[in-house]
Design an enzyme around this catalytic site. Structure first.
Site, mmCIF file in Angstrom:
data_model
loop_
_atom_site.group_PDB
_atom_site.id
_atom_site.type_symbol
_atom_site.label_atom_id
_atom_site.label_comp_id
_atom_site.label_asym_id
_atom_site.label_seq_id
_atom_site.Cartn_x
_atom_site.Cartn_y
_atom_site.Cartn_z
ATOM 1 N N TYR A 316 7.099 -2.180 3.422
ATOM 2 C CA TYR A 316 8.414 -2.510 2.832
ATOM 3 C C TYR A 316 8.862 -3.932 3.146
ATOM 4 C CZ TYR A 316 8.528 2.597 3.569
ATOM 5 O OH TYR A 316 8.225 3.927 3.634
ATOM 6 N N CYS A 343 -7.957 -5.711 9.305
ATOM 7 C CA CYS A 343 -8.424 -6.701 8.330
ATOM 8 C C CYS A 343 -7.640 -6.629 7.026
ATOM 9 C CB CYS A 343 -9.919 -6.489 8.094
ATOM 10 S SG CYS A 343 -10.803 -6.570 9.647
HETATM 11 N N1 LLP Z 1 16.185 14.415 3.196
HETATM 12 C C1 LLP Z 1 15.264 14.146 2.275
HETATM 13 C C2 LLP Z 1 15.085 15.054 1.147
HETATM 14 C C3 LLP Z 1 14.483 12.973 2.382
HETATM 15 O O1 LLP Z 1 13.583 12.692 1.451
HETATM 16 C C4 LLP Z 1 14.668 12.115 3.489
HETATM 17 C C5 LLP Z 1 13.877 10.902 3.649
HETATM 18 C C6 LLP Z 1 15.645 12.471 4.451
HETATM 19 C C7 LLP Z 1 16.392 13.617 4.267
HETATM 20 C C8 LLP Z 1 15.913 11.632 5.670
HETATM 21 O O2 LLP Z 1 16.390 10.379 5.348
HETATM 22 P P1 LLP Z 1 16.892 9.383 6.516
HETATM 23 O O3 LLP Z 1 18.143 9.979 7.131
HETATM 24 O O4 LLP Z 1 15.804 9.258 7.506
HETATM 25 O O5 LLP Z 1 17.162 8.120 5.788
HETATM 26 N N2 LLP Z 1 9.332 5.758 5.326
HETATM 27 C C9 LLP Z 1 10.581 5.169 4.916
HETATM 28 C C10 LLP Z 1 11.680 6.191 4.780
HETATM 29 C C11 LLP Z 1 11.351 7.308 3.829
HETATM 30 C C12 LLP Z 1 12.462 8.316 3.711
HETATM 31 C C13 LLP Z 1 12.014 9.477 2.924
HETATM 32 N N3 LLP Z 1 12.978 10.526 2.815
HETATM 33 C C14 LLP Z 1 10.946 4.044 5.872
HETATM 34 O O6 LLP Z 1 10.201 3.794 6.818
HETATM 35 O O7 LLP Z 1 11.951 3.359 5.674
#
Ligand code: LLP
Length: 416
Positions: A316, A343
């Site tokens: 990102y 790499c």
């Molecule tokens: N509920 C659902 C249905 C979700 O898809 C997600 C996150 C959450 C809750 C939790 O969201 P949070 O409170 O953590 O924002 N890998 C990415 C973030 C992907 C989030 C996916 N869904 C990153 O590193 O920024």
């Protein structure tokens, strides 16, 4: 309380110097603060006061069993997106009746297992999924509890890869279709409507998109109930952002206050699915400088952690603070790109950081508690790092470093 702060010039996790952890467990190593996790959870939980609510921690943010177990002890529920996450929650002692199951691609076997475990709710994301769930539950003579995940078509104002509430995203059922889908679900033999949910994205740093989405969810919930379909809960998803650099996201208190105000007229249970806002700033990644490399154009600090340990910068372009373990005067040292051994040119942890560095120094990559270890891979045949939980003066290894033997487990040669 600041989980990771300098004390007598040494960067500490609670009361343990990170240098001590690096010495003891080696690097790369993920370090978490128990107090921070618990403090963040309480911030959400206490903001609800006496209102009926359930916090369903988004397991995807960090799924280490020790972390899930800490949350179980606090009475937390869980938002899962795979059967693997359900098994982790159960292994951690979690109560299936506090589990909601999200995700656009639930398989039949996952539905069967979740039904058998007795989860609270399936957050259904398409008509095809609703039909399959009805048939899977019918075959085992059960009623599947369902909520329809509504896509409110709201711009979360975040990185496009983590925005989920726009009409072009694969998530949820379009807002305009939701009412007919509820009518359809209400007359199915083997599903029971219990709730409504939405989740518009992640790392959201202002209230406006949430308020927009929640107002839309509220009017839809009213229309559903007007049709005689009762809702037991309203699940507003996760997404609250954290401070990585200089963002000023709403606090859990401010966020919950807005949710409470919008839904003050309904007796429904309110559900939240926070992930990052509980775990993000509760973890750092320790990494050691292997080499300093000067070129006519750049200084590189080549460290022993890489994009396989921490993918967010590569995926990102995310910015994470990088701190030396011994406090340094600002504006000293050289400007470095902090890069890993993998790499790929995308293998960087930070760019243009001014640091005073020597080979062998250990650095802390900050705010890696959420979407850090759980997104790690073994790319370049690198074993996955260990994870350590600090609790006051004590350090606990909650996942040991993967071995090369484990890395190759399950692979075999063809006979001829
Ligand atoms: N509920 C659902 C249905 C979700 O898809 C997600 C996150 C959450 C809750 C939790 O969201 P949070 O409170 O953590 O924002 N890998 C990415 C973030 C992907 C989030 C996916 N869904 C990153 O590193 O920024």
């Amino acid at each position: 309380m600041q989980a990771f702060a300098y004390s007598n010039g040494q960067l500490c996790a609670e009361e343990v110097a990170l240098a001590e952890i690096a010495r003891h467990f080696g690097t790369p190593c993920h370090v978490y603060s128990r107090a921070t996790i618990e403090q963040q959870w309480h911030a959400f939980n206490s903001a609800f006061g006496r209102r009926d609510h359930l916090i369903c921690y988004a397991v995807k943010a960090n799924s280490n069993i020790a972390i899930l177990n800490l949350l179980v002890r606090l009475g937390c529920g869980f938002d899962i997106v795979s059967i693997g996450e359900l098994e982790r929650v159960l292994r951690a002692g979690g109560d299936a009746r506090k589990v909601v199951f999200s995700g656009v691609g639930k398989r039949t076997d996952e539905m069967q297992r979740a039904l058998k475990a007795g989860i609270k709710c399936f957050n259904v994301e398409s008509i095809a999924e609703l039909e399959r769930l009805n048939s899977v539950a019918g075959k085992v003579k059960m009623m599947a509890p369902v909520s329809i995940r509504v896509n409110p078509d709201v711009d979360a104002g975040t990185h496009p890869y983590i925005a989920t509430g726009l009409k072009e995203n694969k998530f949820g059922i379009p807002y305009a279709d939701a009412l007919p889908v509820y009518a359809m679900a209400a007359i199915m033999d083997s599903v029971k409507v219990v709730g409504i949910d939405c989740h518009i994205g992640s790392q959201i740093t202002s209230m406006a998109p949430f308020i927009n989405a929640l107002e839309r969810l509220k009017s839809l919930a009213t229309a559903i109930e007007d049709k005689g379909i009762a809702l037991q809960h309203i699940d507003v998803g996760g997404g609250l952002g954290i401070c990585y650099q200089n963002e000023t996201p709403p606090t859990p208190q401010e966020y919950v206050a807005a949710v409470l105000e919008i839904f003050s007229g309904t007796p429904c249970q309110l559900i939240l699915e926070p992930g990052r806002s509980i775990m993000g700033n509760a973890g750092v990644l320790l990494t050691r400088v292997e080499y300093l490399k000067q070129t006519p154009h750049k200084n590189f600090a080549i460290v022993d952690a890489a994009m396989n340990d921490h993918l967010r910068p590569a995926l990102y372009g995310a910015w994470h603070n990088i701190l030396p373990l011994t406090e340094q005067k600002k504006n000293k040292g050289e400007v470095y790109d902090i890069v890993g051994p993998v790499c790929e040119t995308a293998d960087f942890l930070g760019k243009d950081r001014r640091l005073f560095l020597q080979q062998g120094d250990v650095l802390a990559i900050c705010s890696v508690g959420a979407y850090g270890f759980c997104m790690s891979s073994t790319y370049n045949s690198r074993t996955r790092a260990c994870e350590v939980m600090v609790d006051g003066k004590t350090m606990h290894e909650i996942r040991r470093r993967e071995t090369l033997e484990e890395l190759m487990t399950g692979e075999s040669l063809i006979p001829v």
